[in-house]
Design an enzyme around this catalytic site. Structure first.
Site, PDB file in Angstrom:
ATOM      1  N   HIS A 392      44.449  69.972  73.969  1.00  0.00           N
ATOM      2  CA  HIS A 392      42.986  69.900  74.113  1.00  0.00           C
ATOM      3  C   HIS A 392      42.248  71.042  73.451  1.00  0.00           C
ATOM      4  O   HIS A 392      41.039  71.168  73.619  1.00  0.00           O
ATOM      5  CB  HIS A 392      42.592  69.912  75.593  1.00  0.00           C
ATOM      6  CG  HIS A 392      43.014  68.690  76.337  1.00  0.00           C
ATOM      7  ND1 HIS A 392      42.205  67.587  76.480  1.00  0.00           N
ATOM      8  CD2 HIS A 392      44.162  68.398  76.968  1.00  0.00           C
ATOM      9  CE1 HIS A 392      42.837  66.666  77.188  1.00  0.00           C
ATOM     10  NE2 HIS A 392      44.030  67.138  77.489  1.00  0.00           N
ATOM     11  N   LYS A 594      27.098  71.547  80.163  1.00  0.00           N
ATOM     12  CA  LYS A 594      28.540  71.630  79.960  1.00  0.00           C
ATOM     13  C   LYS A 594      28.952  73.037  80.402  1.00  0.00           C
ATOM     14  O   LYS A 594      28.097  73.852  80.738  1.00  0.00           O
ATOM     15  CB  LYS A 594      28.933  71.379  78.505  1.00  0.00           C
ATOM     16  CG  LYS A 594      28.093  72.151  77.467  1.00  0.00           C
ATOM     17  CD  LYS A 594      28.490  71.788  76.049  1.00  0.00           C
ATOM     18  CE  LYS A 594      27.754  70.588  75.493  1.00  0.00           C
ATOM     19  NZ  LYS A 594      28.566  69.627  74.816  1.00  0.00           N
ATOM     20  N   ARG A 595      30.269  73.308  80.392  1.00  0.00           N
ATOM     21  CA  ARG A 595      30.677  74.669  80.730  1.00  0.00           C
ATOM     22  C   ARG A 595      29.975  75.667  79.803  1.00  0.00           C
ATOM     23  O   ARG A 595      29.706  75.353  78.637  1.00  0.00           O
ATOM     24  CB  ARG A 595      32.197  74.806  80.565  1.00  0.00           C
ATOM     25  CG  ARG A 595      32.981  74.142  81.653  1.00  0.00           C
ATOM     26  CD  ARG A 595      32.696  74.756  82.998  1.00  0.00           C
ATOM     27  NE  ARG A 595      33.296  76.063  83.113  1.00  0.00           N
ATOM     28  CZ  ARG A 595      34.194  76.398  84.041  1.00  0.00           C
ATOM     29  NH1 ARG A 595      34.580  75.514  84.949  1.00  0.00           N
ATOM     30  NH2 ARG A 595      34.703  77.612  84.092  1.00  0.00           N
ATOM     31  N   LYS A 600      30.592  77.091  72.691  1.00  0.00           N
ATOM     32  CA  LYS A 600      29.700  75.924  72.842  1.00  0.00           C
ATOM     33  C   LYS A 600      28.259  76.278  72.469  1.00  0.00           C
ATOM     34  O   LYS A 600      27.405  75.430  72.334  1.00  0.00           O
ATOM     35  CB  LYS A 600      29.760  75.398  74.282  1.00  0.00           C
ATOM     36  CG  LYS A 600      31.126  74.779  74.646  1.00  0.00           C
ATOM     37  CD  LYS A 600      31.142  74.259  76.061  1.00  0.00           C
ATOM     38  CE  LYS A 600      32.512  73.824  76.533  1.00  0.00           C
ATOM     39  NZ  LYS A 600      32.900  72.463  76.095  1.00  0.00           N
ATOM     40  N   THR A 711      33.148  65.263  75.566  1.00  0.00           N
ATOM     41  CA  THR A 711      32.992  63.904  76.107  1.00  0.00           C
ATOM     42  C   THR A 711      31.567  63.693  76.600  1.00  0.00           C
ATOM     43  O   THR A 711      31.117  62.558  76.718  1.00  0.00           O
ATOM     44  CB  THR A 711      33.996  63.640  77.254  1.00  0.00           C
ATOM     45  OG1 THR A 711      34.048  64.787  78.081  1.00  0.00           O
ATOM     46  CG2 THR A 711      35.374  63.313  76.728  1.00  0.00           C
ATOM     47  N   LYS A 715      28.810  60.441  76.632  1.00  0.00           N
ATOM     48  CA  LYS A 715      28.038  59.994  77.799  1.00  0.00           C
ATOM     49  C   LYS A 715      26.558  59.877  77.453  1.00  0.00           C
ATOM     50  O   LYS A 715      25.889  58.917  77.832  1.00  0.00           O
ATOM     51  CB  LYS A 715      28.211  60.976  78.966  1.00  0.00           C
ATOM     52  CG  LYS A 715      29.594  60.909  79.574  1.00  0.00           C
ATOM     53  CD  LYS A 715      29.850  62.058  80.530  1.00  0.00           C
ATOM     54  CE  LYS A 715      31.356  62.226  80.697  1.00  0.00           C
ATOM     55  NZ  LYS A 715      31.752  63.546  81.184  1.00  0.00           N
TER      56      LYS A 715
HETATM   57  O1  CGF Z   1      39.000  69.129  76.978  1.00  0.00           O
HETATM   58  C1  CGF Z   1      38.477  70.416  76.753  1.00  0.00           C
HETATM   59  C2  CGF Z   1      37.502  70.785  77.842  1.00  0.00           C
HETATM   60  N1  CGF Z   1      36.826  72.015  77.680  1.00  0.00           N
HETATM   61  O2  CGF Z   1      38.105  70.781  79.109  1.00  0.00           O
HETATM   62  N2  CGF Z   1      39.499  71.345  76.817  1.00  0.00           N
HETATM   63  N3  CGF Z   1      40.244  71.948  77.171  1.00  0.00           N
HETATM   64  N4  CGF Z   1      41.046  72.669  77.398  1.00  0.00           N
HETATM   65  C3  CGF Z   1      37.893  70.524  75.368  1.00  0.00           C
HETATM   66  O3  CGF Z   1      37.332  71.775  75.142  1.00  0.00           O
HETATM   67  C4  CGF Z   1      36.945  69.396  75.072  1.00  0.00           C
HETATM   68  O4  CGF Z   1      36.535  69.443  73.741  1.00  0.00           O
HETATM   69  C5  CGF Z   1      37.622  68.067  75.354  1.00  0.00           C
HETATM   70  O5  CGF Z   1      36.688  67.034  75.248  1.00  0.00           O
HETATM   71  C6  CGF Z   1      38.187  68.041  76.731  1.00  0.00           C
HETATM   72  C7  CGF Z   1      38.977  66.785  77.020  1.00  0.00           C
HETATM   73  O6  CGF Z   1      39.894  66.538  76.027  1.00  0.00           O
END
Ligand code: CGF
Length: 868
Positions: A392, A594-595, A600, A711, A715
């Site tokens: 990820h 988002k976080r 970001k 994601t 949405k």
């Molecule tokens: O996973 C992430 C998210 N921050 O949780 N990553 N991790 N580790 C990525 O940064 C996102 O870009 C991604 O959409 C998500 C799910 O795959």
């Protein structure tokens, strides 16, 4: 086993689902009386939520039992999704939506037959609740979010279990039942303050405690090898030093419009019943009990880090505890069928969500070699055919590695096995690339540092899996050319693949945006919402993209959702309404939730807001009228939300800056409400359900090459919001699907990032003029009059520390693109609405159902088990 002669009696008293409003009401009341021991006279909204959930759960459990029987009888390949995070949010509303309504056979719950035309199970329950004296919305509000995750990764897992059930795949999720989910975020004086989220305060009606399923898990201790067994690859005994029990809690996961109800099994830790009598007899009663209680700490809290590896011993303990319990469970079920071990990979696929469950690879090898006495190589062949790993992130700070000393102390036998896995792997590399010592040290699972040696979990995951996937095309390409480059050389490119992420349209469209869902089903003539299973049906909408009457309806839905969000903001702002309701239709809602993370780039967003504010002020100072200002900088609300990791100083400073800017801008009467800023505290799944449908524009502006997928971008698009974004993560495929005319892209490309960073470090780069003004204003204390230097670290990171996230390089392009956004939104509403409609029409690719089909076909080789 029940004797045959007794079975008739069982069948006579077979439990039945409620199918009508009346049957539901009966159930509801019996749960109030029997389960909650309450009555008509003291049933409040919370009790009503619990009784409703228990009643709905009863229906689900009947399907859950049948699903398990059906899947066992058909004996197809089972899929297990191992994820340390499941960010589920609320369950009741989702269950009401997913409840089966498509058949009229006996005992199926609410069906097309028992529901009046056009009515859903949800509507039936809403009416029944009303008759019982409750408002469904108020009752739904009682449910705490199951916030067992940090962000995208955990929410992805939640979308996946929904799609797995909807697609009738025989699949279970395995995770941990944290007592405390992600912390609740309070904003005090503009700063993030973390408070515990004890989500299990009132009993959780969605979990079924399986007190009969308790797996002993060992830690520490030492390895004993019989004299005859000389090497570490032969069966060895691990004599564990500390033992705890993993107890199962099951959560039913209903599919949409199918009786398939899958299982999410979460483990909680509890002390063993064994008691240290030696301590006790020595009079050390307190210590002997304390040691027992230590067990519970293993599943007490979720680590609140996202895209960052902290390397804490308790975290490693969590990981092993969960992997060992899950594998024990999987192996136990496999052994019931008495199939040969060689068939294990035909019967079972295990997907590793990130590297957190990598120890499962090692544990399966241990089970096969040490307990089942399989030959090492045969065992390893089974292991590698069983596992697949999803990556990820490409960011170094997020890649897990554990100090060898720590791992060996906690799991001595596992460390031996890791060494052996590595040894055989390096031998195979040496054979293919003789004498390439550099390559060997680069791909070794053991990182040799000057001081400490580390186990690189991602490398172990690659070596122990048959497939490795990234989560968006750009990301999957990047992992092959950067962090896993050497492994492509070793294994060839075929081992690496891509499955672009997706989201479930049941929660993120139907549940979050009922008005839009209604308009869609009415427009494409799909009264039973079948498009939620086949999102390609949405392309039908395209022909209405320029239809004025339809555009009006579309816009009305958006306005409704914006008012809903404005109400929430008012509530969160202590009843003070910062959004001018008379102008809400002409106010652009610009959202970034988002976080909070430097990559970001919420800092880019807030600098953009400051720039806008300064420009407005400048115009006023140089004599422009407020109407002229409004013409150039029309109405806008900038909305932020998200949590920072508690120890992440820079992210916390960004939150403070947003709140400080809000304080100044929102109280500046001179700009006449043309610009407002708000930080939504405690962003979570249920708030996202209100926020997402309300966006006109949302921001996905990570430095190119840093966001694996994202994601929330999907949405927002699914809810008719346009996006401003960089060429990063899934933004690339969103552009491909919805068309480049319908997205506002800006900024540098990932292939330029390295050079730009180099320039910052070694050349004299100058900052854009507009950004300099912004930074000067911040530096002068314009937003922190009491402490002018408060935000210095944010400024320094750009001015003096190499601007790693390239804020300065993308700033002008960002501002210019925001100007373009204003122009289209305020000067050409028709064009805007057309873009919005076309985006939804073409968003189908991002349904998580599509992802699951891709995983099933290309990685798991698993088939659905369809109900008759
Ligand atoms: O996973 C992430 C998210 N921050 O949780 N990553 N991790 N580790 C990525 O940064 C996102 O870009 C991604 O959409 C998500 C799910 O795959």
């Amino acid at each position: 086993k029940i004797p045959v002669q007794s079975r008739e009696l069982w069948n006579k008293h077979k439990v039945r689902k409620f199918g009508t409003a009346e049957e539901f009401e009966e159930k509801f009341i019996s749960h109030v009386e029997w389960t909650l021991a309450r009555s008509l006279y003291n049933c409040d909204d919370l009790a009503a939520y619990q009784a409703t959930s228990q009643s709905v759960r009863d229906n689900l459990v009947i399907d859950w039992n049948k699903t398990q029987q059906r899947q066992t009888a058909r004996d197809g390949k089972k899929v297990y999704y191992l994820s340390l995070e499941f960010l589920m949010g609320r369950a009741l509303d989702n269950a009401l939506i997913n409840m089966r309504t498509d058949t009229s056979s006996q005992d199926v719950g609410p069906t097309d037959e028992t529901l009046t035309k056009g009515n859903t199970a949800r509507e039936m329950i809403r009416n029944a609740m009303k008759d019982l004296g409750f408002k469904l919305e108020d009752v739904l509000e009682q449910e705490p979010d199951a916030a067992l995750g940090n962000g995208g990764l955990g929410r992805l897992a939640a979308c996946f279990v929904d799609s797995l059930a909807t697609g009738n795949y025989p699949a279970w999720g395995y995770g941990l039942r944290y007592q405390y989910g992600i912390f609740a975020q309070k904003i005090i004086d503009g700063y993030q303050v973390e408070t515990p989220d004890y989500w299990l305060n009132f009993s959780n009606p969605w979990e079924i405690e399986r007190s009969e399923i308790q797996v002993p898990i060992n830690f520490y201790g030492y390895v004993h090898r019989p004299e005859s067994e000389k090497t570490t690859t032969s069966p060895s005994d691990w004599i564990g030093g500390e033992r705890v029990l993993a107890m199962a809690h099951d959560m039913p996961i209903p599919g949409f419009k199918t009786p398939t109800v899958n299982n999410l099994r979460l483990w909680s830790a509890k002390p063993t019943t064994e008691f240290d009598f030696s301590k006790f007899n020595n009079g050390d009663y307190k210590n002997s009990v304390e040691q027992q209680q230590r067990a519970e700490s293993i599943t007490a809290v979720l680590y609140p880090n996202d895209n960052f590896d902290q390397g804490k011993e308790l975290r490693l303990k969590q990981q092993y505890f969960w992997c060992a319990a899950s594998l024990h469970d999987i192996v136990r079920r496999f052994k019931k069928n008495k199939r040969p071990w060689s068939e294990f990979p035909d019967a079972i696929a295990i997907q590793l969500n990130d590297t957190h469950p990598t120890l499962a690879i090692v544990e399966l090898q241990r089970v096969l070699v040490d307990l089942e006495k399989l030959d090492w190589h045969k065992a390893w062949d089974i292991v590698t055919k069983t596992f697949a790993y999803t990556n990820h992130t490409v960011m170094q700070e997020a890649l897990e590695k554990w100090p060898v000393g720590l791992l060996g102390h906690l799991l001595p036998r596992h460390l031996e096995i890791i060494y052996d896995i590595n040894w055989f792997f390096l031998q195979s590399v040496e054979k293919k690339f003789p004498h390439d010592m550099d390559l060997l040290s680069r791909v070794s699972v053991i990182e040799e540092g000057s001081q400490e040696r580390y186990v690189r979990m991602a490398f172990l995951a690659i070596i122990g899996s048959h497939k490795v996937n990234g989560v968006a095309e750009l990301h999957s390409d990047l992992i092959k050319s950067t962090i896993f480059q050497d492994f492509v050389k070793v294994y060839g490119a075929n081992k690496f693949t891509n499955v672009t992420n997706g989201i479930t349209p049941r929660r993120w469209l139907k549940q979050a945006n009922p008005k839009l869902a209604e308009l869609i089903s009415e427009t494409i003539n799909d009264p039973n919402d079948d498009y939620l299973l086949d999102m390609s049906k949405l392309t039908e909408l395209a022909k209405y993209a320029e239809d004025e009457a339809f555009q009006k309806k579309w816009n009305d839905v958006k306005q409704f959702n914006k008012s809903r969000l404005a109400d929430l903001i008012k509530r969160l702002n202590n009843g003070v309404d910062i959004i001018d309701r008379d102008h809400i239709r002409n106010t652009l809602f610009d959202i970034q939730v988002k976080r909070i993370h430097e990559y970001k780039r919420q800092q880019l967003n807030i600098f953009g807001v400051i720039n806008r504010y300064l420009c407005m002020k400048e115009m006023l100072q140089s004599g422009s009228s407020i109407d002229e200002v409004a013409e150039r900088y029309p109405r806008k609300v900038s909305i932020f939300g998200g949590k920072s990791a508690p120890g992440y100083y820079m992210a916390k400073l960004i939150i403070k800056l947003v709140n400080s800017v809000a304080e100044v801008v929102n109280n500046d009467a001179e700009i006449c409400d043309l610009l407002k800023v708000f930080f939504i505290p405690d962003y979570n799944v249920s708030k996202a359900e209100i926020i997402t449908p309300a966006s006109d524009l949302s921001e996905h502006i990570s430095t190119a090459g840093t966001e694996a997928s994202g994601t929330s971008n999907m949405k927002f698009v699914m809810n008719g919001g346009l996006i401003i974004g960089t060429v990063d993560g899934a933004n690339v495929e969103i552009t491909r699907e919805i068309g480049e005319d319908n997205i506002f892209l800006f900024g540098n490309l990932s292939e330029n990032v390295e050079e730009l960073r180099y320039n910052h470090q070694f050349q004299n780069t100058s900052l854009p003029e507009a950004l300099v003004k912004v930074l000067n204003a911040v530096e002068s204390g314009a937003f922190s009059p009491q402490n002018a230097s408060e935000f210095r670290p944010l400024i320094d990171s750009i001015k003096h520390q190499g601007d790693y996230y390239l804020v300065s390089d993308d700033f002008d392009s960002y501002v210019a693109t925001q100007d373009l956004v204003d122009q289209v939104y305020h000067k050409d509403k028709k064009e805007w609405l057309k873009k919005s409609i076309l985006s939804v029409a073409n968003v189908g690719f991002f349904s998580s159902d599509r992802c699951i089909e891709e995983y099933a076909e290309t990685i798991w080789n698993a088939e659905p088990v369809k109900p008759e």
